[in-house]
Design an enzyme around this catalytic site. Structure first.
Site, PDB file in Angstrom:
ATOM      1  N   ARG A 135      10.957  -3.471  -8.623  1.00 39.86           N
ATOM      2  CA  ARG A 135      10.562  -4.565  -9.087  1.00 39.86           C
ATOM      3  C   ARG A 135       9.303  -5.150  -8.750  1.00 39.86           C
ATOM      4  NH1 ARG A 135      15.756  -3.603  -9.127  1.00 39.86           N
ATOM      5  NH2 ARG A 135      15.353  -3.130  -6.858  1.00 39.86           N
ATOM      6  N   THR A 136       8.889  -5.449  -7.580  1.00 41.73           N
ATOM      7  CA  THR A 136       7.870  -6.047  -6.963  1.00 41.73           C
ATOM      8  C   THR A 136       6.543  -5.083  -7.552  1.00 41.73           C
ATOM      9  OG1 THR A 136       9.023  -6.623  -5.175  1.00 41.73           O
ATOM     10  CG2 THR A 136       6.353  -6.566  -4.775  1.00 41.73           C
ATOM     11  N   LYS A 165      -2.828  11.045   7.627  1.00 32.89           N
ATOM     12  CA  LYS A 165      -3.980  11.867   8.357  1.00 32.89           C
ATOM     13  C   LYS A 165      -4.408  10.868   9.437  1.00 32.89           C
ATOM     14  CE  LYS A 165      -5.731  13.495   4.030  1.00 32.89           C
ATOM     15  NZ  LYS A 165      -7.158  13.761   3.103  1.00 32.89           N
ATOM     16  N   ARG A 186       2.608  -3.538   0.082  1.00 35.39           N
ATOM     17  CA  ARG A 186       3.632  -3.589   0.987  1.00 35.39           C
ATOM     18  C   ARG A 186       3.655  -2.614   2.037  1.00 35.39           C
ATOM     19  NH1 ARG A 186       9.558  -3.166  -1.911  1.00 35.39           N
ATOM     20  NH2 ARG A 186       9.035  -5.277  -2.066  1.00 35.39           N
ATOM     21  N   HIS A 214       8.349 -11.975   2.451  1.00 33.48           N
ATOM     22  CA  HIS A 214       7.938 -11.440   1.266  1.00 33.48           C
ATOM     23  C   HIS A 214       7.854 -12.714   0.477  1.00 33.48           C
ATOM     24  CE1 HIS A 214       8.087  -9.264  -2.121  1.00 33.48           C
ATOM     25  NE2 HIS A 214       9.081  -8.483  -2.052  1.00 33.48           N
TER      26      HIS A 214
END
Length: 389
Positions: A135-136, A165, A186, A214
């Site tokens: 959704r986000t 890496k 995120r 959030h």
């Protein structure tokens, strides 16, 4: 807002350049700001350098003219405040929330329009996701495209970017900002969004940082509550489920604290109770809260039941603890029977078994409308961060 001291800004090529942020003593803030850190940065974050002596050092070769600016005008004149990043729930006050919601309602009209908006034509958004998202990520990408912008995306940066890496987050941000105009990130570590924003010269939006916050979810949650209930003052909200690891409920608690006569109930298994920092924040800001183990009783008193899933990914190898926590509190037909007729059920999604499918048909089930509201809030934030008012 009233501040006893005045600020000095510089004018660089006709644009006002402010320091990234300024700390004011709390006793100079007379309106209910929970944080005394006020962001005044324009879109170009580093037009000038604010040094420890309180002076602005201009970019070399550009002549600057100092002028006195009253801070009040930045926040009240036509609701035109500045946003440079979206990092945490604490950065917003009631006035800012109201203004953002006004823009979100305008975005609803744009989304329903048959014509293509070109508001963000020529802008590029980079979505940098180190944790899974449906959704986000998709709502941000949809928001950007619906406003005429373009998207650069990586949906599993933890495995399929140079982070695998050993590249530092700061180096990744410095690289990605060279390709884009705004970064939506995120990350699996709490505090990563603050680090990214401190590094970047372009706006950064926190799309979730581990068990931290959030903020865009909290904004769409409050927007949904206002749309569904018709008010934000004088409401009772039950936060249910994984309150220890749930970043959505943390950010939502911060935003609910901006409103009057709000009561919050915490309903969760013992092992995932709400952390003390949130409880202390609510107490310090005069918000009544109560912990309970009886969801049926609490649901009968509340305007909003905000259910969350128990997050298996936060338990590591301790699956025994996860199994002990899951399945304790379920929203089902029986719970609907004790809820108020005008109450709503919300969930940040995804859900597992904590809301039974037969609840979906009840008009009080607002979670899919809630998800759609995420599009409008994120369209509004992109507009405000990239082109302003």
């Amino acid at each position: 807002m009233s501040i006893t001291s005045s600020l000095t800004s510089t004018t660089l090529c006709g644009a006002s350049a402010f320091p990234r942020s300024i700390e004011f003593p709390r006793n100079h803030l007379l309106t209910p700001f929970e944080s005394s850190k006020i962001c005044l940065t324009t879109h170009s974050k580093n037009n000038a350098t604010w040094n420890l002596n309180g002076k602005i050092t201009p970019v070399q070769g550009i002549r600057c003219h100092a002028m006195q600016v009253e801070t009040r005008e930045l926040f009240t004149a036509g609701k035109k405040f500045q946003l440079s990043d979206v990092i945490e729930g604490q950065q917003f006050d009631r006035e800012m929330l109201s203004a953002i919601f006004d823009v979100a309602r305008e975005m609803e009209k744009i989304e329903k329009s048959s014509s293509q908006s070109e508001l963000l034509k020529g802008y590029l958004m980079a979505t940098l996701f180190y944790e899974p998202s449906t959704r986000t990520r998709l709502s941000f990408e949809s928001a950007m495209k619906r406003l005429g912008g373009e998207v650069l995306t990586t949906e599993n940066a933890r495995e399929f970017s140079s982070a695998a890496k050993g590249e530092t987050l700061e180096d990744t941000i410095r690289t990605v900002e060279g390709y884009s105009d705004i970064i939506v990130m995120r990350h699996f570590e709490s505090g990563a969004a603050k680090r990214a924003a401190a590094t970047a010269n372009i706006p950064v939006i926190n799309a979730g940082d581990g068990p931290g916050e959030h903020p865009t979810q909290a904004l769409l949650d409050v927007y949904t509550i206002q749309s569904e209930i018709g008010k934000l003052d004088g409401i009772s909200v039950a936060l249910v489920g994984d309150l220890a690891n749930g970043r959505t409920v943390r950010s939502l608690a911060y935003l609910l604290a901006k409103f009057k006569d709000v009561k919050i109930y915490f309903v969760s298994p013992e092992i995932v109770k709400m952390k003390d920092d949130i409880k202390d924040y609510l107490t310090a800001n005069g918000v009544e809260w109560e912990e309970s183990s009886d969801l049926m009783e609490v649901a009968s008193k509340c305007d909003v039941v905000y259910q969350t899933r128990i997050q298996r990914e936060r338990f590591g190898e301790r699956l025994d603890l996860y199994e002990a926590a899951r399945g304790k509190y379920i929203v089902d037909k029986a719970l609907l029977g004790v809820m108020r007729k005008n109450a709503v059920i919300m969930h940040p999604l995804p859900r597992l078994d904590e809301i039974t499918p037969d609840v979906d048909a009840d008009p009080r089930a607002a979670y899919f409308r809630q998800a759609k509201n995420g599009l409008f809030i994120r369209m509004a934030l992109l507009k405000l961060l990239l082109v302003g008012w």
